[in-house]
Design a protein around this motif. Structure first.
Motif, PDB file in Angstrom:
ATOM      1  N   GLY A  52      31.399 -14.276  54.396  1.00 18.09           N
ATOM      2  CA  GLY A  52      30.461 -15.148  55.085  1.00 18.09           C
ATOM      3  C   GLY A  52      30.675 -16.625  54.847  1.00 18.09           C
ATOM      4  N   ALA A  53      31.877 -17.024  54.413  1.00 16.11           N
ATOM      5  CA  ALA A  53      32.139 -18.444  54.198  1.00 16.11           C
ATOM      6  C   ALA A  53      31.972 -19.211  55.504  1.00 16.11           C
ATOM      7  CB  ALA A  53      33.546 -18.648  53.645  1.00 16.11           C
ATOM      8  N   THR A  54      31.477 -20.425  55.399  1.00 16.67           N
ATOM      9  CA  THR A  54      31.229 -21.280  56.556  1.00 16.67           C
ATOM     10  C   THR A  54      32.036 -22.568  56.424  1.00 16.67           C
ATOM     11  OG1 THR A  54      29.415 -22.446  55.466  1.00 16.67           O
ATOM     12  CG2 THR A  54      28.845 -20.431  56.693  1.00 16.67           C
ATOM     13  N   TYR A  55      31.965 -23.390  57.463  1.00 12.08           N
ATOM     14  CA  TYR A  55      32.612 -24.714  57.396  1.00 12.08           C
ATOM     15  C   TYR A  55      32.108 -25.482  56.180  1.00 12.08           C
ATOM     16  CZ  TYR A  55      33.276 -29.669  58.124  1.00 12.08           C
ATOM     17  OH  TYR A  55      33.578 -30.978  57.925  1.00 12.08           O
ATOM     18  N   GLU A  56      30.817 -25.490  55.967  1.00 13.97           N
ATOM     19  CA  GLU A  56      30.236 -26.261  54.856  1.00 13.97           C
ATOM     20  C   GLU A  56      30.744 -25.743  53.511  1.00 13.97           C
ATOM     21  OE1 GLU A  56      28.335 -29.315  53.036  1.00 13.97           O
ATOM     22  OE2 GLU A  56      28.703 -29.053  55.175  1.00 13.97           O
ATOM     23  N   THR A  57      30.822 -24.433  53.366  1.00 15.79           N
ATOM     24  CA  THR A  57      31.345 -23.852  52.128  1.00 15.79           C
ATOM     25  C   THR A  57      32.782 -24.300  51.896  1.00 15.79           C
ATOM     26  OG1 THR A  57      29.981 -21.878  52.475  1.00 15.79           O
ATOM     27  CG2 THR A  57      31.778 -21.687  50.893  1.00 15.79           C
ATOM     28  N   CYS A  58      33.629 -24.159  52.907  1.00 15.31           N
ATOM     29  CA  CYS A  58      35.036 -24.541  52.768  1.00 15.31           C
ATOM     30  C   CYS A  58      35.181 -26.048  52.564  1.00 15.31           C
ATOM     31  CB  CYS A  58      35.841 -24.073  53.973  1.00 15.31           C
ATOM     32  SG  CYS A  58      36.117 -22.287  54.001  1.00 15.31           S
ATOM     33  N   ARG A  59      34.372 -26.841  53.233  1.00 14.73           N
ATOM     34  CA  ARG A  59      34.437 -28.298  53.056  1.00 14.73           C
ATOM     35  C   ARG A  59      34.153 -28.664  51.607  1.00 14.73           C
ATOM     36  NH1 ARG A  59      31.488 -32.465  52.340  1.00 14.73           N
ATOM     37  NH2 ARG A  59      29.543 -31.320  52.467  1.00 14.73           N
ATOM     38  N   GLN A  60      33.126 -28.060  51.032  1.00 14.49           N
ATOM     39  CA  GLN A  60      32.777 -28.356  49.647  1.00 14.49           C
ATOM     40  C   GLN A  60      33.841 -27.858  48.677  1.00 14.49           C
ATOM     41  OE1 GLN A  60      28.788 -27.032  48.901  1.00 14.49           O
ATOM     42  NE2 GLN A  60      27.917 -28.518  50.308  1.00 14.49           N
ATOM     43  N   LEU A  61      34.379 -26.680  48.936  1.00 14.80           N
ATOM     44  CA  LEU A  61      35.388 -26.120  48.032  1.00 14.80           C
ATOM     45  C   LEU A  61      36.710 -26.883  48.076  1.00 14.80           C
ATOM     46  CD1 LEU A  61      34.783 -22.309  48.537  1.00 14.80           C
ATOM     47  CD2 LEU A  61      34.328 -23.647  46.477  1.00 14.80           C
ATOM     48  N   THR A  62      37.011 -27.531  49.187  1.00 13.55           N
ATOM     49  CA  THR A  62      38.288 -28.248  49.304  1.00 13.55           C
ATOM     50  C   THR A  62      38.142 -29.754  49.118  1.00 13.55           C
ATOM     51  OG1 THR A  62      38.069 -28.382  51.718  1.00 13.55           O
ATOM     52  CG2 THR A  62      39.285 -26.499  50.831  1.00 13.55           C
ATOM     53  N   HIS A  71      44.249 -28.978  55.337  1.00 14.27           N
ATOM     54  CA  HIS A  71      45.523 -29.587  55.719  1.00 14.27           C
ATOM     55  C   HIS A  71      45.510 -31.051  55.315  1.00 14.27           C
ATOM     56  CE1 HIS A  71      48.706 -31.110  58.393  1.00 14.27           C
ATOM     57  NE2 HIS A  71      49.188 -29.874  58.288  1.00 14.27           N
ATOM     58  N   ARG A  72      46.670 -31.620  55.106  1.00 15.07           N
ATOM     59  CA  ARG A  72      46.736 -33.034  54.701  1.00 15.07           C
ATOM     60  C   ARG A  72      46.145 -33.980  55.750  1.00 15.07           C
ATOM     61  NH1 ARG A  72      51.904 -31.301  54.719  1.00 15.07           N
ATOM     62  NH2 ARG A  72      53.044 -31.642  56.634  1.00 15.07           N
ATOM     63  N   ASN A  73      46.019 -33.519  57.019  1.00 17.59           N
ATOM     64  CA  ASN A  73      45.413 -34.369  58.047  1.00 17.59           C
ATOM     65  C   ASN A  73      43.886 -34.277  58.040  1.00 17.59           C
ATOM     66  OD1 ASN A  73      44.684 -32.014  59.338  1.00 17.59           O
ATOM     67  ND2 ASN A  73      45.952 -32.331  61.143  1.00 17.59           N
ATOM     68  N   GLY A  74      43.338 -33.430  57.146  1.00 20.80           N
ATOM     69  CA  GLY A  74      41.886 -33.324  57.026  1.00 20.80           C
ATOM     70  C   GLY A  74      41.293 -32.090  57.686  1.00 20.80           C
ATOM     71  N   ASP A  75      42.083 -31.377  58.512  1.00 20.59           N
ATOM     72  CA  ASP A  75      41.576 -30.135  59.101  1.00 20.59           C
ATOM     73  C   ASP A  75      41.221 -29.162  57.982  1.00 20.59           C
ATOM     74  OD1 ASP A  75      42.184 -31.202  61.571  1.00 20.59           O
ATOM     75  OD2 ASP A  75      43.901 -29.899  61.943  1.00 20.59           O
ATOM     76  N   ILE A  76      40.156 -28.404  58.174  1.00 17.53           N
ATOM     77  CA  ILE A  76      39.731 -27.383  57.221  1.00 17.53           C
ATOM     78  C   ILE A  76      39.812 -26.044  57.924  1.00 17.53           C
ATOM     79  CG2 ILE A  76      37.777 -26.493  55.888  1.00 17.53           C
ATOM     80  CD1 ILE A  76      36.940 -29.419  55.464  1.00 17.53           C
ATOM     81  N   ALA A  77      40.278 -25.026  57.197  1.00 14.72           N
ATOM     82  CA  ALA A  77      40.429 -23.708  57.803  1.00 14.72           C
ATOM     83  C   ALA A  77      39.933 -22.622  56.869  1.00 14.72           C
ATOM     84  CB  ALA A  77      41.892 -23.460  58.160  1.00 14.72           C
ATOM     85  N   LEU A  78      39.507 -21.535  57.477  1.00 16.42           N
ATOM     86  CA  LEU A  78      39.137 -20.322  56.751  1.00 16.42           C
ATOM     87  C   LEU A  78      40.078 -19.221  57.211  1.00 16.42           C
ATOM     88  CD1 LEU A  78      37.264 -18.591  54.959  1.00 16.42           C
ATOM     89  CD2 LEU A  78      35.833 -18.254  56.997  1.00 16.42           C
ATOM     90  N   MET A  79      40.858 -18.679  56.281  1.00 16.10           N
ATOM     91  CA  MET A  79      41.763 -17.587  56.588  1.00 16.10           C
ATOM     92  C   MET A  79      41.174 -16.304  56.014  1.00 16.10           C
ATOM     93  SD  MET A  79      45.784 -17.072  55.681  1.00 16.10           S
ATOM     94  CE  MET A  79      45.751 -16.112  54.197  1.00 16.10           C
ATOM     95  N   VAL A  80      41.019 -15.300  56.855  1.00 19.90           N
ATOM     96  CA  VAL A  80      40.522 -13.995  56.424  1.00 19.90           C
ATOM     97  C   VAL A  80      41.665 -12.995  56.569  1.00 19.90           C
ATOM     98  CG1 VAL A  80      38.802 -12.186  56.782  1.00 19.90           C
ATOM     99  CG2 VAL A  80      38.197 -14.577  57.223  1.00 19.90           C
TER     100      VAL A  80
END
Length: 100
Positions: free
Chosen positions: A31-41, A65-74
């Protein structure tokens, strides 16, 4: 940190307490979200190698990514028993970097 409690799970007895010098505080549950991944990275600019052999189907991995994109890989399916013909099938959600 203001993450939903259900996203983080306590470490289990056999979980390592640190990886590559980084302290582990909890497992990332489903159930990870954008906010979770943003905080973790958001804490580091360092690059980390990840061994997929110890990741199970359903594992969620946050990346930036170094350009600032955030991703969730399942991880959907993986086969690493025979490295020469191993494969990973995954679902990837990408949130483009915020533009100022």
């Amino acid at each position: 940190m203001n993450q939903p409690a259900e996203v983080f799970q306590p470490l289990q007895d056999d979980d390592p307490r640190a990886v590559a010098g980084y302290r582990l505080a909890a497992r990332l549950g489903p159930g990870a979200t954008y906010e979770t991944c943003r905080q973790l990275t958001s804490e580091t600019e360092a690059s980390h190698k990840l061994l997929l052999a110890d990741k199970a189907a359903g594992s969620e991995i946050c990346v930036k990514h170094r350009n600032g994109d955030i991703a969730l890989m399942v991880i959907e399916t993986k086969s690493t028993a025979m490295p020469d013909i191993g494969f990973v099938a995954s679902d990837l959600t990408v949130w483009p970097a915020e533009k100022n």
